[in-house]
Design a protein around this motif. Structure first.
Motif, PDB file in Angstrom:
ATOM      1  N   LEU A  97       0.498  -1.047  -0.188  1.00  0.00           N
ATOM      2  CA  LEU A  97       0.135  -0.207   0.276  1.00  0.00           C
ATOM      3  C   LEU A  97       0.766   1.169  -0.162  1.00  0.00           C
ATOM      4  N   GLU A  98       1.672   1.570   0.694  1.00  0.00           N
ATOM      5  CA  GLU A  98       3.490   2.539   0.925  1.00  0.00           C
ATOM      6  C   GLU A  98       2.935   2.566  -1.040  1.00  0.00           C
ATOM      7  N   LEU A  99       3.537   1.405  -1.184  1.00  0.00           N
ATOM      8  CA  LEU A  99       4.265   1.793  -2.857  1.00  0.00           C
ATOM      9  C   LEU A  99       3.057   2.048  -3.916  1.00  0.00           C
ATOM     10  N   VAL A 100       2.144   1.941  -3.646  1.00  0.00           N
ATOM     11  CA  VAL A 100       0.905   1.916  -4.249  1.00  0.00           C
ATOM     12  C   VAL A 100       0.222   3.538  -4.337  1.00  0.00           C
ATOM     13  N   LEU A 101      -0.030   3.179  -2.414  1.00  0.00           N
ATOM     14  CA  LEU A 101      -0.969   4.610  -1.859  1.00  0.00           C
ATOM     15  C   LEU A 101      -0.309   6.093  -1.915  1.00  0.00           C
ATOM     16  N   LYS A 102       1.163   5.706  -1.254  1.00  0.00           N
ATOM     17  CA  LYS A 102       1.392   6.986  -1.155  1.00  0.00           C
ATOM     18  C   LYS A 102       2.101   7.857  -1.596  1.00  0.00           C
ATOM     19  N   PRO A 103       2.016   7.956  -3.126  1.00  0.00           N
ATOM     20  CA  PRO A 103       2.596   8.675  -4.091  1.00  0.00           C
ATOM     21  C   PRO A 103       1.194   9.563  -4.400  1.00  0.00           C
ATOM     22  N   LEU A 104       0.185   8.715  -4.347  1.00  0.00           N
ATOM     23  CA  LEU A 104      -0.804   9.484  -5.015  1.00  0.00           C
ATOM     24  C   LEU A 104      -2.183  10.460  -4.305  1.00  0.00           C
ATOM     25  N   HIS A 105      -2.719  11.287  -4.203  1.00  0.00           N
ATOM     26  CA  HIS A 105      -3.281  12.620  -4.457  1.00  0.00           C
ATOM     27  C   HIS A 105      -4.639  11.822  -3.305  1.00  0.00           C
ATOM     28  N   TRP A 106      -5.218  12.585  -2.236  1.00  0.00           N
ATOM     29  CA  TRP A 106      -6.299  12.066  -2.388  1.00  0.00           C
ATOM     30  C   TRP A 106      -7.675  12.004  -2.664  1.00  0.00           C
ATOM     31  N   ALA A 107      -7.824  12.904  -3.811  1.00  0.00           N
ATOM     32  CA  ALA A 107      -8.396  12.582  -5.111  1.00  0.00           C
ATOM     33  C   ALA A 107      -8.574  11.230  -5.695  1.00  0.00           C
ATOM     34  N   ASP A 108      -7.223  11.325  -5.996  1.00  0.00           N
ATOM     35  CA  ASP A 108      -6.454  10.016  -6.438  1.00  0.00           C
ATOM     36  C   ASP A 108      -7.096   8.597  -6.582  1.00  0.00           C
ATOM     37  N   LEU A 109      -7.183   8.604  -5.176  1.00  0.00           N
ATOM     38  CA  LEU A 109      -7.965   7.389  -4.993  1.00  0.00           C
ATOM     39  C   LEU A 109      -9.114   6.710  -5.370  1.00  0.00           C
ATOM     40  N   ILE A 110     -10.205   7.777  -6.066  1.00  0.00           N
ATOM     41  CA  ILE A 110     -11.226   7.746  -6.791  1.00  0.00           C
ATOM     42  C   ILE A 110     -10.880   6.392  -7.623  1.00  0.00           C
ATOM     43  N   TRP A 111      -9.823   6.070  -8.168  1.00  0.00           N
ATOM     44  CA  TRP A 111      -9.459   5.729  -9.292  1.00  0.00           C
ATOM     45  C   TRP A 111      -9.219   4.311  -9.177  1.00  0.00           C
ATOM     46  N   ILE A 112      -8.258   3.927  -7.374  1.00  0.00           N
ATOM     47  CA  ILE A 112      -8.232   2.955  -6.600  1.00  0.00           C
ATOM     48  C   ILE A 112      -9.761   1.466  -6.752  1.00  0.00           C
ATOM     49  N   GLY A 113     -10.066   2.400  -6.406  1.00  0.00           N
ATOM     50  CA  GLY A 113     -12.139   1.955  -6.121  1.00  0.00           C
ATOM     51  C   GLY A 113     -11.802   1.455  -7.376  1.00  0.00           C
ATOM     52  N   LEU A 114     -12.237   2.504  -8.364  1.00  0.00           N
ATOM     53  CA  LEU A 114     -12.572   2.759  -9.341  1.00  0.00           C
ATOM     54  C   LEU A 114     -12.079   1.339 -10.937  1.00  0.00           C
ATOM     55  N   LEU A 115     -11.178   1.364 -11.371  1.00  0.00           N
ATOM     56  CA  LEU A 115     -10.820   0.814 -12.230  1.00  0.00           C
ATOM     57  C   LEU A 115      -9.884  -0.588 -11.758  1.00  0.00           C
ATOM     58  N   PRO A 116      -9.381  -1.467 -10.476  1.00  0.00           N
ATOM     59  CA  PRO A 116      -9.904  -2.509 -10.373  1.00  0.00           C
ATOM     60  C   PRO A 116     -10.964  -3.095 -10.062  1.00  0.00           C
ATOM     61  N   GLY A 117     -11.792  -2.221  -9.561  1.00  0.00           N
ATOM     62  CA  GLY A 117     -13.886  -2.623  -9.237  1.00  0.00           C
ATOM     63  C   GLY A 117     -13.779  -3.340 -10.367  1.00  0.00           C
ATOM     64  N   LEU A 118     -13.202  -2.360 -11.598  1.00  0.00           N
ATOM     65  CA  LEU A 118     -14.238  -3.080 -12.887  1.00  0.00           C
ATOM     66  C   LEU A 118     -13.563  -3.491 -13.190  1.00  0.00           C
ATOM     67  N   SER A 119     -12.823  -3.572 -13.936  1.00  0.00           N
ATOM     68  CA  SER A 119     -11.838  -4.325 -14.779  1.00  0.00           C
ATOM     69  C   SER A 119     -11.209  -5.449 -14.027  1.00  0.00           C
ATOM     70  N   GLU A 120     -11.049  -6.008 -12.751  1.00  0.00           N
ATOM     71  CA  GLU A 120     -10.753  -7.604 -12.147  1.00  0.00           C
ATOM     72  C   GLU A 120     -11.836  -8.024 -11.887  1.00  0.00           C
ATOM     73  N   GLU A 121     -13.007  -7.215 -11.768  1.00  0.00           N
ATOM     74  CA  GLU A 121     -14.228  -8.222 -11.448  1.00  0.00           C
ATOM     75  C   GLU A 121     -14.754  -8.255 -12.901  1.00  0.00           C
ATOM     76  N   LEU A 122     -14.796  -7.679 -13.761  1.00  0.00           N
ATOM     77  CA  LEU A 122     -14.728  -8.490 -15.213  1.00  0.00           C
ATOM     78  C   LEU A 122     -14.227  -9.872 -15.334  1.00  0.00           C
TER      79      LEU A 122
END
Length: 193
Positions: free
Chosen positions: A86-111
């Motif tokens: 999570l430090e590798l993936v989340l630390k560099p991101l801004h708070w607003a970027d976290l929406i993409w952490i939810g949406l992109l894997p939630g859609l593409s990985e589940e598909l």
């Protein structure tokens, strides 16, 4: 052992590298799913928007969040691995970027892992196990991070069972998206104090 020397082979990534990496990964998973559907002899697991499906997805997300909180506190190997990942993936991101952490894997990985793999492998418990292992391996950043892979495999199994039980891809999509959003915001908030 500190988080920094847990795996010195992996260099920190920039915000741009993380965002591009997430987008490319989602695109690759979507292309694989589309090609598999094109040449396979099965139908995509349906997505049916109902209040019951959303409620079930929120229920599964709650189970995953509670289990994650417990496992994080009792299994030091998982805690180190999760913090590193999570430090590798989340630390560099801004708070607003976290929406993409939810949406992109939630859609593409589940598909791919639930929407395509489950019907392709027979839509039974064996298909759930195979897709869960593949899902876990996707989360391996190095062999030292195996506890995180074990956790991701267990989460994949729960998401797969939710798809198998309901026959509705929306349930794991909601669960995955909400779990990623909640855990990302919570981890970043806890490590920014």
């Amino acid at each position: 052992m500190t988080e920094q020397d847990f795996d010195p082979k992996i260099q920190p990534l920039s915000r741009t590298q993380i965002l591009i990496g997430m987008a490319v990964t989602a695109l690759v998973l979507l292309v694989i799913a589309k090609l598999w559907l094109q040449f396979g002899n099965f139908a995509l697991l349906p997505v049916e928007l109902t209040s019951i499906a959303v409620a079930r997805g929120l229920g599964v997300a709650s189970i995953i969040a509670i289990a994650s909180w417990v496992v994080y506190r009792v299994w030091s190997g998982y805690r180190r691995s999760a913090d590193f990942y999570l430090e590798l993936v989340l630390k560099p991101l801004h708070w607003a970027d976290l929406i993409w952490i939810g949406l992109l894997p939630g859609l593409s990985e589940e598909l791919l892992f639930r929407g395509v793999m489950l019907p392709a492998f027979g839509f039974n418990i064996t298909a759930v196990i195979v897709s869960s292992i593949c899902f876990g391996v996707l989360h391996m950043s190095s062999t030292q991070q195996w506890p995180y892979v074990v956790w991701a495999t267990a989460v994949g199994f729960l998401l797969g069972c939710s798809a198998l039980y309901t026959g509705n891809l929306l349930v794991p999509i909601v669960a995955h998206t909400i779990t990623n959003l909640f855990s990302s915001y919570f981890w970043k908030w806890e490590h920014s104090r």
